[in-house]
Design an enzyme around this catalytic site. Structure first.
Site, PDB file in Angstrom:
ATOM      1  N   ARG A   1       0.834  -1.212   0.000  1.00 45.59           N
ATOM      2  CA  ARG A   1       0.000   0.000   0.000  1.00 45.59           C
ATOM      3  C   ARG A   1       0.860   1.251   0.000  1.00 45.59           C
ATOM      4  O   ARG A   1       0.514   2.268  -0.595  1.00 45.59           O
ATOM      5  CB  ARG A   1      -0.956  -0.026   1.190  1.00 45.59           C
TER       6      ARG A   1
ATOM      7  N   HIS B   1      -7.497   8.016  11.269  1.00 44.50           N
ATOM      8  CA  HIS B   1      -6.860   6.686  11.332  1.00 44.50           C
ATOM      9  C   HIS B   1      -5.369   6.735  11.044  1.00 44.50           C
ATOM     10  O   HIS B   1      -4.769   5.716  10.735  1.00 44.50           O
ATOM     11  CB  HIS B   1      -7.552   5.733  10.341  1.00 44.50           C
TER      12      HIS B   1
ATOM     13  N   CYS C   1       8.051   3.203  16.212  1.00 47.08           N
ATOM     14  CA  CYS C   1       8.491   1.965  16.875  1.00 47.08           C
ATOM     15  C   CYS C   1       7.418   1.501  17.869  1.00 47.08           C
ATOM     16  O   CYS C   1       6.949   2.294  18.695  1.00 47.08           O
ATOM     17  CB  CYS C   1       9.806   2.220  17.624  1.00 47.08           C
TER      18      CYS C   1
ATOM     19  N   SER D   1     -18.392   3.621   3.617  1.00 47.06           N
ATOM     20  CA  SER D   1     -19.460   2.612   3.800  1.00 47.06           C
ATOM     21  C   SER D   1     -20.180   2.817   5.124  1.00 47.06           C
ATOM     22  O   SER D   1     -21.123   2.110   5.445  1.00 47.06           O
ATOM     23  CB  SER D   1     -18.851   1.202   3.740  1.00 47.06           C
TER      24      SER D   1
HETATM   25  C1  BV8 Z   1     -11.963   1.421  18.283  1.00 42.80           C
HETATM   26  C2  BV8 Z   1      -6.356   2.271   9.226  1.00 42.80           C
HETATM   27  C3  BV8 Z   1     -12.029   1.217  20.616  1.00 42.80           C
HETATM   28  C4  BV8 Z   1      -5.641   1.051   8.827  1.00 42.80           C
HETATM   29  C5  BV8 Z   1      -8.688   1.718   9.628  1.00 42.80           C
HETATM   30  C6  BV8 Z   1     -18.908  -4.137  16.338  1.00 42.80           C
HETATM   31  C7  BV8 Z   1     -19.797  -3.129  16.000  1.00 42.80           C
HETATM   32  C8  BV8 Z   1     -19.369  -1.830  15.831  1.00 42.80           C
HETATM   33  C9  BV8 Z   1     -18.031  -1.497  16.012  1.00 42.80           C
HETATM   34  C10 BV8 Z   1     -17.140  -2.490  16.330  1.00 42.80           C
HETATM   35  C11 BV8 Z   1     -17.562  -3.792  16.494  1.00 42.80           C
HETATM   36  N1  BV8 Z   1     -16.472  -4.544  16.798  1.00 42.80           N
HETATM   37  C12 BV8 Z   1     -15.365  -3.748  16.838  1.00 42.80           C
HETATM   38  C13 BV8 Z   1     -15.770  -2.494  16.566  1.00 42.80           C
HETATM   39  C14 BV8 Z   1     -14.915  -1.312  16.518  1.00 42.80           C
HETATM   40  C15 BV8 Z   1     -14.230  -1.219  15.163  1.00 42.80           C
HETATM   41  C16 BV8 Z   1     -15.239  -1.180  14.046  1.00 42.80           C
HETATM   42  O1  BV8 Z   1     -15.832  -0.158  13.782  1.00 42.80           O
HETATM   43  N2  BV8 Z   1     -15.433  -2.335  13.395  1.00 42.80           N
HETATM   44  C17 BV8 Z   1     -16.470  -2.398  12.367  1.00 42.80           C
HETATM   45  C18 BV8 Z   1     -15.810  -2.534  11.007  1.00 42.80           C
HETATM   46  C19 BV8 Z   1     -17.368  -3.584  12.684  1.00 42.80           C
HETATM   47  N3  BV8 Z   1     -13.519   0.039  15.217  1.00 42.80           N
HETATM   48  C20 BV8 Z   1     -12.280   0.058  15.702  1.00 42.80           C
HETATM   49  O2  BV8 Z   1     -11.658  -0.943  16.006  1.00 42.80           O
HETATM   50  C21 BV8 Z   1     -11.676   1.437  15.905  1.00 42.80           C
HETATM   51  N4  BV8 Z   1     -11.153   1.520  17.229  1.00 42.80           N
HETATM   52  O3  BV8 Z   1     -13.154   1.259  18.193  1.00 42.80           O
HETATM   53  O4  BV8 Z   1     -11.279   1.523  19.463  1.00 42.80           O
HETATM   54  C22 BV8 Z   1     -11.786  -0.234  20.840  1.00 42.80           C
HETATM   55  C23 BV8 Z   1     -10.574  -0.572  21.425  1.00 42.80           C
HETATM   56  C24 BV8 Z   1     -10.352  -1.928  21.710  1.00 42.80           C
HETATM   57  C25 BV8 Z   1     -11.315  -2.908  21.383  1.00 42.80           C
HETATM   58  C26 BV8 Z   1     -12.524  -2.526  20.733  1.00 42.80           C
HETATM   59  C27 BV8 Z   1     -12.762  -1.184  20.463  1.00 42.80           C
HETATM   60  C28 BV8 Z   1     -10.519   1.636  14.947  1.00 42.80           C
HETATM   61  C29 BV8 Z   1     -11.071   1.801  13.551  1.00 42.80           C
HETATM   62  C30 BV8 Z   1      -9.928   2.211  12.614  1.00 42.80           C
HETATM   63  C31 BV8 Z   1      -9.454   1.012  11.850  1.00 42.80           C
HETATM   64  N5  BV8 Z   1      -8.427   1.437  10.888  1.00 42.80           N
HETATM   65  N6  BV8 Z   1      -7.731   2.144   8.793  1.00 42.80           N
HETATM   66  C32 BV8 Z   1      -5.414   1.058   7.345  1.00 42.80           C
HETATM   67  O5  BV8 Z   1      -6.047   1.849   6.631  1.00 42.80           O
HETATM   68  O6  BV8 Z   1      -4.600   0.251   6.907  1.00 42.80           O
HETATM   69  S1  BV8 Z   1     -10.287   1.664   9.113  1.00 42.80           S
HETATM   70  C33 BV8 Z   1     -10.367   1.357   7.446  1.00 42.80           C
HETATM   71  O7  BV8 Z   1     -11.778   1.317   7.152  1.00 42.80           O
HETATM   72  C34 BV8 Z   1      -9.839   2.481   6.560  1.00 42.80           C
HETATM   73  O8  BV8 Z   1      -9.333   3.595   7.263  1.00 42.80           O
HETATM   74  C35 BV8 Z   1     -11.095   2.923   5.820  1.00 42.80           C
HETATM   75  O9  BV8 Z   1     -11.072   4.224   5.467  1.00 42.80           O
HETATM   76  C36 BV8 Z   1     -12.088   2.645   6.872  1.00 42.80           C
HETATM   77  C37 BV8 Z   1     -13.527   2.748   6.587  1.00 42.80           C
HETATM   78  O10 BV8 Z   1     -13.771   2.181   5.368  1.00 42.80           O
HETATM   79  P1  BV8 Z   1     -14.283   3.195   4.227  1.00 42.80           P
HETATM   80  O11 BV8 Z   1     -13.360   4.372   4.182  1.00 42.80           O
HETATM   81  O12 BV8 Z   1     -15.718   3.465   4.435  1.00 42.80           O
HETATM   82  O13 BV8 Z   1     -13.991   2.360   2.940  1.00 42.80           O
HETATM   83  P2  BV8 Z   1     -14.885   1.171   2.354  1.00 42.80           P
HETATM   84  O14 BV8 Z   1     -14.053   0.441   1.365  1.00 42.80           O
HETATM   85  O15 BV8 Z   1     -15.538   0.431   3.472  1.00 42.80           O
HETATM   86  O16 BV8 Z   1     -16.073   1.937   1.587  1.00 42.80           O
HETATM   87  C38 BV8 Z   1     -15.782   2.742   0.457  1.00 42.80           C
HETATM   88  C39 BV8 Z   1     -17.069   3.451   0.131  1.00 42.80           C
HETATM   89  O17 BV8 Z   1     -16.820   4.341  -0.952  1.00 42.80           O
HETATM   90  C40 BV8 Z   1     -18.196   2.532  -0.303  1.00 42.80           C
HETATM   91  O18 BV8 Z   1     -19.387   2.926   0.329  1.00 42.80           O
HETATM   92  C41 BV8 Z   1     -18.285   2.748  -1.818  1.00 42.80           C
HETATM   93  O19 BV8 Z   1     -19.623   2.638  -2.281  1.00 42.80           O
HETATM   94  C42 BV8 Z   1     -17.837   4.174  -1.928  1.00 42.80           C
HETATM   95  N7  BV8 Z   1     -17.224   4.563  -3.194  1.00 42.80           N
HETATM   96  C43 BV8 Z   1     -16.392   3.825  -3.975  1.00 42.80           C
HETATM   97  N8  BV8 Z   1     -15.989   4.578  -5.025  1.00 42.80           N
HETATM   98  C44 BV8 Z   1     -16.550   5.810  -4.876  1.00 42.80           C
HETATM   99  C45 BV8 Z   1     -17.343   5.805  -3.715  1.00 42.80           C
HETATM  100  N9  BV8 Z   1     -18.031   6.882  -3.302  1.00 42.80           N
HETATM  101  C46 BV8 Z   1     -17.950   8.002  -4.057  1.00 42.80           C
HETATM  102  N10 BV8 Z   1     -17.206   8.091  -5.171  1.00 42.80           N
HETATM  103  C47 BV8 Z   1     -16.498   7.016  -5.620  1.00 42.80           C
HETATM  104  N11 BV8 Z   1     -15.771   7.126  -6.748  1.00 42.80           N
HETATM  105 ZN    ZN Z   2      12.338   1.655  19.489  1.00 46.18          ZN
END
Ligand code: BV8
Ligand code: ZN
Length: 248
Positions: free
Chosen positions: A68, A117, A125, A189
């Site tokens: 990436r 994020h 580190c 999403s």
């Molecule tokens: C946290 C960095 C507290 C890494 C990322 C159960 C229910 C609810 C929540 C949770 C659960 N279990 C766990 C959780 C919490 C979890 C979460 O939300 N999980 C979900 C998925 C079930 N969240 C976390 O863990 C967060 N931390 O809550 O801390 C905690 C602590 C300990 C234990 C528990 C909780 C941390 C979340 C951050 C994760 N890191 N990224 C990396 O990038 O490598 S998130 C990752 O997903 C990316 O950052 C990305 O941006 C993000 C969200 O995805 P989207 O950006 O929406 O992208 P996606 O592909 O999904 O969608 C694209 C959209 O664009 C689509 O809708 C598509 O139609 C549209 N599209 C496409 N092309 C176009 C377009 N729209 C317009 N124009 C176009 N051309």
């Molecule tokens: Zn170190």
């Protein structure tokens, strides 16, 4: 395509906020998380972007992030990113809250960007917090990096799933959502928390809520306006139309 109400709210707005997801970078060639290319080399990204994978599957984890990083090094912002920069000329305060880690909003010229994020081109580190890039080091994209200070495992400075976000950045994002007059949710999403709650904070505080996406999401029924289409096409249309209205 766009309601009169949207332009009326924009006309009187002093502060607008954008929440962006992987969709706004799709037209720059960055694969989205959950689109058809959401799977990477038949690994589930959701399993890879985790602290467990960093620890127990380090070589595949770093293969994924180096792939990436290479991808993000060669890409450019698209018209959607530039439209958000244009808004800075048209509205006195513009906040961009992004879930993306590709740095494209800053590259396009947005001046108030909250990286919820983190940023994939920054590393730190895992043990001592040493920041290689801040120290002028450039990491090679073909191996697992270890810390020159303590030999700890170096990781990308991104928030992995089940990791806490930076509390200051999250607070600023919640503030910008609660105080803006118009809130745009673009190319996400609307599944990942706590980002997915920000539009609801905006709406609960009286903001006009607009969603731009190529398909409906769990947010769509709660938006004041759902605009179907690619953000790289829709956003410039909004700025051009809005600029004409302002000149009248
Ligand atoms: C946290 C960095 C507290 C890494 C990322 C159960 C229910 C609810 C929540 C949770 C659960 N279990 C766990 C959780 C919490 C979890 C979460 O939300 N999980 C979900 C998925 C079930 N969240 C976390 O863990 C967060 N931390 O809550 O801390 C905690 C602590 C300990 C234990 C528990 C909780 C941390 C979340 C951050 C994760 N890191 N990224 C990396 O990038 O490598 S998130 C990752 O997903 C990316 O950052 C990305 O941006 C993000 C969200 O995805 P989207 O950006 O929406 O992208 P996606 O592909 O999904 O969608 C694209 C959209 O664009 C689509 O809708 C598509 O139609 C549209 N599209 C496409 N092309 C176009 C377009 N729209 C317009 N124009 C176009 N051309
Ligand atoms: Zn170190």
């Amino acid at each position: 395509m766009f309601s009169e109400k949207l332009f009326k709210r924009l006309y009187h707005a002093t502060h607008i906020t954008f929440l962006t997801g992987a969709g706004i970078s799709a037209e720059s060639g960055v694969p989205t998380f959950r689109g058809k290319d959401g799977l990477w080399n038949n690994h589930d990204v959701m399993q890879l972007a985790t602290p467990l994978a960093l620890k127990t599957n380090t070589d595949v984890f770093w293969e994924f992030y180096n792939w990436r990083r290479r991808l993000v090094t060669d890409i450019e912002p698209n018209l959607g990113h530039y439209a958000l920069v244009d808004f800075e000329r048209l509205i006195s305060q513009v906040t961009v809250i992004t879930q993306n880690v590709d740095g494209l909003h800053q590259k396009a010229g947005s001046t108030d960007v909250l990286e919820l994020h983190g940023n994939i081109m920054r590393s730190r580190c895992s043990e001592c917090g040493y920041l290689p890039e801040a120290d002028g080091k450039v990491l090679a994209f073909d191996k697992i990096p270890y810390c020159p200070k303590c030999n700890g495992l170096i990781r990308p400075d991104v928030v992995l799933f089940n990791e806490n976000l930076n509390s200051t950045i999250l607070y600023q994002a919640q503030e910008a959502s609660a105080t803006c007059e118009v809130f745009f949710s673009i190319g996400t999403s609307s599944l990942v928390e706590p980002a997915a709650s920000l539009p609801y904070i905006a709406k609960a505080n009286g903001a006009y809520l607009v969603e731009i996406n190529v398909e409906r999401t769990p947010l769509s029924d709660n938006a004041d306006e759902f605009i179907e289409g690619k953000s790289g096409k829709i956003l410039p249309m909004i700025t051009v139309l809005f600029e004409k209205i302002r000149e009248k």
